[in-house]
Write a protein that holds these residues in place. Structure first.
Motif, PDB file in Angstrom:
ATOM      1  N   GLU A 152       0.819  -1.218   0.000  1.00 15.22           N
ATOM      2  CA  GLU A 152       0.000   0.000   0.000  1.00 15.22           C
ATOM      3  C   GLU A 152       0.849   1.264   0.000  1.00 15.22           C
ATOM      4  O   GLU A 152       0.310   2.386  -0.012  1.00 15.22           O
ATOM      5  N   ALA A 153       2.179   1.131  -0.016  1.00 15.20           N
ATOM      6  CA  ALA A 153       3.068   2.286   0.034  1.00 15.20           C
ATOM      7  C   ALA A 153       2.976   3.114  -1.237  1.00 15.20           C
ATOM      8  O   ALA A 153       2.521   2.647  -2.283  1.00 15.20           O
ATOM      9  N   ASP A 154       3.417   4.357  -1.155  1.00 18.92           N
ATOM     10  CA  ASP A 154       3.514   5.235  -2.307  1.00 18.92           C
ATOM     11  C   ASP A 154       4.362   4.575  -3.404  1.00 18.92           C
ATOM     12  O   ASP A 154       5.320   3.860  -3.113  1.00 18.92           O
ATOM     13  N   VAL A 155       4.016   4.824  -4.676  1.00 19.88           N
ATOM     14  CA  VAL A 155       4.715   4.141  -5.768  1.00 19.88           C
ATOM     15  C   VAL A 155       6.206   4.479  -5.793  1.00 19.88           C
ATOM     16  O   VAL A 155       7.041   3.627  -6.126  1.00 19.88           O
ATOM     17  N   CYS A 156       6.573   5.705  -5.433  1.00 21.67           N
ATOM     18  CA  CYS A 156       7.997   6.064  -5.384  1.00 21.67           C
ATOM     19  C   CYS A 156       8.710   5.296  -4.285  1.00 21.67           C
ATOM     20  O   CYS A 156       9.837   4.817  -4.469  1.00 21.67           O
ATOM     21  N   ASP A 157       8.058   5.173  -3.125  1.00 24.44           N
ATOM     22  CA  ASP A 157       8.650   4.383  -2.038  1.00 24.44           C
ATOM     23  C   ASP A 157       8.814   2.929  -2.468  1.00 24.44           C
ATOM     24  O   ASP A 157       9.807   2.279  -2.121  1.00 24.44           O
ATOM     25  N   THR A 158       7.843   2.412  -3.212  1.00 27.86           N
ATOM     26  CA  THR A 158       7.940   1.030  -3.678  1.00 27.86           C
ATOM     27  C   THR A 158       9.149   0.844  -4.591  1.00 27.86           C
ATOM     28  O   THR A 158       9.920  -0.110  -4.436  1.00 27.86           O
ATOM     29  N   VAL A 159       9.325   1.744  -5.539  1.00 29.82           N
ATOM     30  CA  VAL A 159      10.465   1.632  -6.456  1.00 29.82           C
ATOM     31  C   VAL A 159      11.786   1.729  -5.693  1.00 29.82           C
ATOM     32  O   VAL A 159      12.724   0.971  -5.944  1.00 29.82           O
ATOM     33  N   GLN A 160      11.853   2.645  -4.728  1.00 31.87           N
ATOM     34  CA  GLN A 160      13.084   2.791  -3.942  1.00 31.87           C
ATOM     35  C   GLN A 160      13.345   1.538  -3.107  1.00 31.87           C
ATOM     36  O   GLN A 160      14.488   1.083  -2.984  1.00 31.87           O
ATOM     37  N   ARG A 161      12.305   0.967  -2.542  1.00 34.14           N
ATOM     38  CA  ARG A 161      12.460  -0.245  -1.738  1.00 34.14           C
ATOM     39  C   ARG A 161      12.900  -1.427  -2.614  1.00 34.14           C
ATOM     40  O   ARG A 161      13.764  -2.218  -2.221  1.00 34.14           O
ATOM     41  N   VAL A 162      12.320  -1.540  -3.801  1.00 32.80           N
ATOM     42  CA  VAL A 162      12.737  -2.586  -4.735  1.00 32.80           C
ATOM     43  C   VAL A 162      14.204  -2.399  -5.112  1.00 32.80           C
ATOM     44  O   VAL A 162      14.976  -3.365  -5.169  1.00 32.80           O
ATOM     45  N   HIS A 163      14.598  -1.166  -5.368  1.00 30.21           N
ATOM     46  CA  HIS A 163      15.990  -0.869  -5.730  1.00 30.21           C
ATOM     47  C   HIS A 163      16.949  -1.357  -4.648  1.00 30.21           C
ATOM     48  O   HIS A 163      17.967  -1.998  -4.947  1.00 30.21           O
ATOM     49  N   ARG A 164      16.632  -1.084  -3.399  1.00 31.45           N
ATOM     50  CA  ARG A 164      17.502  -1.527  -2.291  1.00 31.45           C
ATOM     51  C   ARG A 164      17.539  -3.055  -2.207  1.00 31.45           C
ATOM     52  O   ARG A 164      18.602  -3.652  -2.011  1.00 31.45           O
ATOM     53  N   GLU A 165      16.388  -3.681  -2.366  1.00 30.34           N
ATOM     54  CA  GLU A 165      16.313  -5.134  -2.223  1.00 30.34           C
ATOM     55  C   GLU A 165      17.073  -5.862  -3.334  1.00 30.34           C
ATOM     56  O   GLU A 165      17.584  -6.969  -3.113  1.00 30.34           O
ATOM     57  N   LEU A 166      17.170  -5.251  -4.495  1.00 29.22           N
ATOM     58  CA  LEU A 166      17.782  -5.919  -5.645  1.00 29.22           C
ATOM     59  C   LEU A 166      19.292  -5.692  -5.753  1.00 29.22           C
ATOM     60  O   LEU A 166      19.903  -6.147  -6.727  1.00 29.22           O
ATOM     61  N   ARG A 167      19.902  -5.037  -4.799  1.00 32.34           N
ATOM     62  CA  ARG A 167      21.336  -4.735  -4.904  1.00 32.34           C
ATOM     63  C   ARG A 167      22.199  -5.992  -4.946  1.00 32.34           C
ATOM     64  O   ARG A 167      23.317  -5.962  -5.473  1.00 32.34           O
ATOM     65  N   THR A 168      21.731  -7.080  -4.392  1.00 38.75           N
ATOM     66  CA  THR A 168      22.512  -8.327  -4.414  1.00 38.75           C
ATOM     67  C   THR A 168      22.161  -9.204  -5.619  1.00 38.75           C
ATOM     68  O   THR A 168      22.622 -10.332  -5.716  1.00 38.75           O
ATOM     69  N   THR A 169      21.343  -8.689  -6.540  1.00 39.91           N
ATOM     70  CA  THR A 169      20.947  -9.430  -7.741  1.00 39.91           C
ATOM     71  C   THR A 169      21.506  -8.715  -8.972  1.00 39.91           C
ATOM     72  O   THR A 169      22.155  -7.673  -8.865  1.00 39.91           O
ATOM     73  N   ARG A 170      21.213  -9.255 -10.143  1.00 41.23           N
ATOM     74  CA  ARG A 170      21.666  -8.610 -11.377  1.00 41.23           C
ATOM     75  C   ARG A 170      20.819  -7.400 -11.739  1.00 41.23           C
ATOM     76  O   ARG A 170      21.145  -6.655 -12.654  1.00 41.23           O
ATOM     77  N   GLY A 171      19.699  -7.184 -10.998  1.00 34.95           N
ATOM     78  CA  GLY A 171      18.858  -6.016 -11.217  1.00 34.95           C
ATOM     79  C   GLY A 171      17.693  -6.298 -12.149  1.00 34.95           C
ATOM     80  O   GLY A 171      17.609  -7.348 -12.790  1.00 34.95           O
ATOM     81  N   ALA A 172      16.784  -5.330 -12.221  1.00 34.68           N
ATOM     82  CA  ALA A 172      15.563  -5.505 -13.010  1.00 34.68           C
ATOM     83  C   ALA A 172      14.996  -4.170 -13.436  1.00 34.68           C
ATOM     84  O   ALA A 172      15.198  -3.143 -12.771  1.00 34.68           O
ATOM     85  N   ALA A 173      14.288  -4.177 -14.546  1.00 31.54           N
ATOM     86  CA  ALA A 173      13.402  -3.069 -14.894  1.00 31.54           C
ATOM     87  C   ALA A 173      12.114  -3.248 -14.093  1.00 31.54           C
ATOM     88  O   ALA A 173      11.618  -4.374 -13.953  1.00 31.54           O
ATOM     89  N   VAL A 174      11.594  -2.153 -13.547  1.00 30.79           N
ATOM     90  CA  VAL A 174      10.392  -2.248 -12.720  1.00 30.79           C
ATOM     91  C   VAL A 174       9.451  -1.093 -13.022  1.00 30.79           C
ATOM     92  O   VAL A 174       9.885  -0.004 -13.422  1.00 30.79           O
ATOM     93  N   LEU A 175       8.172  -1.342 -12.831  1.00 25.96           N
ATOM     94  CA  LEU A 175       7.171  -0.289 -12.892  1.00 25.96           C
ATOM     95  C   LEU A 175       6.152  -0.555 -11.802  1.00 25.96           C
ATOM     96  O   LEU A 175       5.579  -1.648 -11.730  1.00 25.96           O
ATOM     97  N   ALA A 176       5.958   0.439 -10.926  1.00 20.78           N
ATOM     98  CA  ALA A 176       4.939   0.377  -9.876  1.00 20.78           C
ATOM     99  C   ALA A 176       3.811   1.316 -10.263  1.00 20.78           C
ATOM    100  O   ALA A 176       4.056   2.472 -10.648  1.00 20.78           O
ATOM    101  N   LEU A 177       2.584   0.837 -10.156  1.00 17.82           N
ATOM    102  CA  LEU A 177       1.431   1.618 -10.606  1.00 17.82           C
ATOM    103  C   LEU A 177       0.292   1.457  -9.616  1.00 17.82           C
ATOM    104  O   LEU A 177       0.113   0.386  -9.027  1.00 17.82           O
TER     105      LEU A 177
END
Length: 341
Positions: A208-233
């Motif tokens: 239920e978080a703001d879409v910007c917060d979601t993208v930032q949280r995903v960014h932090r979580e993916l630092r140990t992975t190869r990364g991803a393109a994401v879209l929160a809507l």
């Protein structure tokens, strides 16, 4: 506030090249029904649906394939039939119960419509036919999600020769709002799947978080992975707005018969490098759809191409985009969201 998170389903493709392929698809569906504890009668309904659709493709269609997915939270198995021709000139006749152009156990598409819990189809000559049948146990007694303000159709397919999908998606319903995340792990295969699943985990931790917060949280979580393109809507039905944020090449469109607006996000890769997320909002016009897809689907399609499908089951629109615009070398995901009338 109660939040319901729906983890997106992934489809398995069965090309209908010969009669043995029908049996392979039927066995896959039977295993899915058994895993969900279905009884013999409901499993038999599902088997007939798969057999009818698969046999039609194998005998009469060009480049036919079945896509099968377990929608566990709905206790349903979804069977999508896709072909590239020749098309059906008279759908009403083809759907008459008992009408069949060949000898099949359930005697045609009318039987599929009768046996399925939900069924819809679209056909054009010579482009081909797409149909979707969802089967649920009779004891369920209701169509899952019928009370939702939004109707969601989606197809998520691994890249050719891969057994896992590097794309992933999820939906969360909270109050009068629906939040969606689509993630495309870099490349394809297990490492891409690890990144996209990590993105879903970050989304599910606070959907239920703001879409910007979601993208930032995903960014932090993916630092140990190869990364991803994401879209929160987020779709807010109380004021008919769409708000979104993202990074990378997840494509988005809001469209109706008279409206077409692309959703533009920043360059970058979540988990690798992105700028500070920014949110954009726009009005959701009456009768409009929201379409999101990974870069496994080419972006150069027009409203005219999908106009006949705007009022149909949204999964049919996803199937046509997949059929006509897939790149055939990457994971491919299409999510279609439509407010219920």
């Amino acid at each position: 506030m109660e939040v319901a998170v729906i983890t997106g389903w992934t489809h398995k493709a069965f090309p209908m090249d010969d009669a043995s392929c029908v049996g392979e698809a039927r066995r896959h569906a039977a295993n899915a029904a058994a895993d969900m504890g279905w009884g013999e009668v409901d499993a038999g309904r599902l088997a007939l649906v798969v057999t009818e659709l698969g046999t039609n493709l194998q005998r009469h269609a060009k480049h036919g394939r079945l896509l099968i997915a377990v929608r566990a939270q709905a206790c349903a198995v979804e069977v999508i039939s896709i072909d590239e021709g020749p098309g059906i000139p008279d759908i009403a006749l083809a759907l008459q119960d008992g009408h069949s152009s060949g000898s099949t156990p359930g005697t045609g598409l009318g039987a599929v419509r009768r046996l399925a819990s939900e069924f819809d189809m679209h056909s054009a000559v010579p482009d081909g036919t797409v149909s979707v049948a969802r089967v649920r146990p009779s004891a369920a007694g209701f169509a899952h999600g019928s009370a939702m303000a939004l109707q969601i159709g989606a197809i998520c397919l691994p890249a050719p020769y891969e057994t896992v999908c590097g794309d992933a998606w999820a939906v969360a319903i909270h109050g009068g709002q629906t939040s969606v995340l689509v993630a495309d792990g870099l490349g394809h295969g297990p490492d891409a799947a690890k990144a996209s699943q990590a993105a879903l985990g970050a989304f599910a931790s606070a959907p239920e978080a703001d879409v910007c917060d979601t993208v930032q949280r995903v960014h932090r979580e993916l630092r140990t992975t190869r990364g991803a393109a994401v879209l929160a809507l987020r779709v807010a039905m109380d004021n008919n707005t769409v708000t979104y944020s993202g990074a990378g090449n997840i494509a988005g469109r809001v469209l109706s018969g008279v409206f077409d607006k692309s959703l533009i996000t920043q360059h970058g890769t979540a988990g690798v490098q992105i700028r500070k997320p920014q949110a954009t909002s726009l009005e959701l016009p009456a009768h409009a759809l929201v379409i999101l897809h990974s870069d496994g689907i080419a972006t150069r399609w027009t409203v005219e191409h999908v106009r006949p499908l705007l009022q149909k089951d949204p999964t049919l629109l996803a199937a046509v985009l997949l059929r006509d615009h897939t790149r055939h070398r990457d994971d491919a995901t299409v999510v279609v969201i439509r407010p219920r009338e």
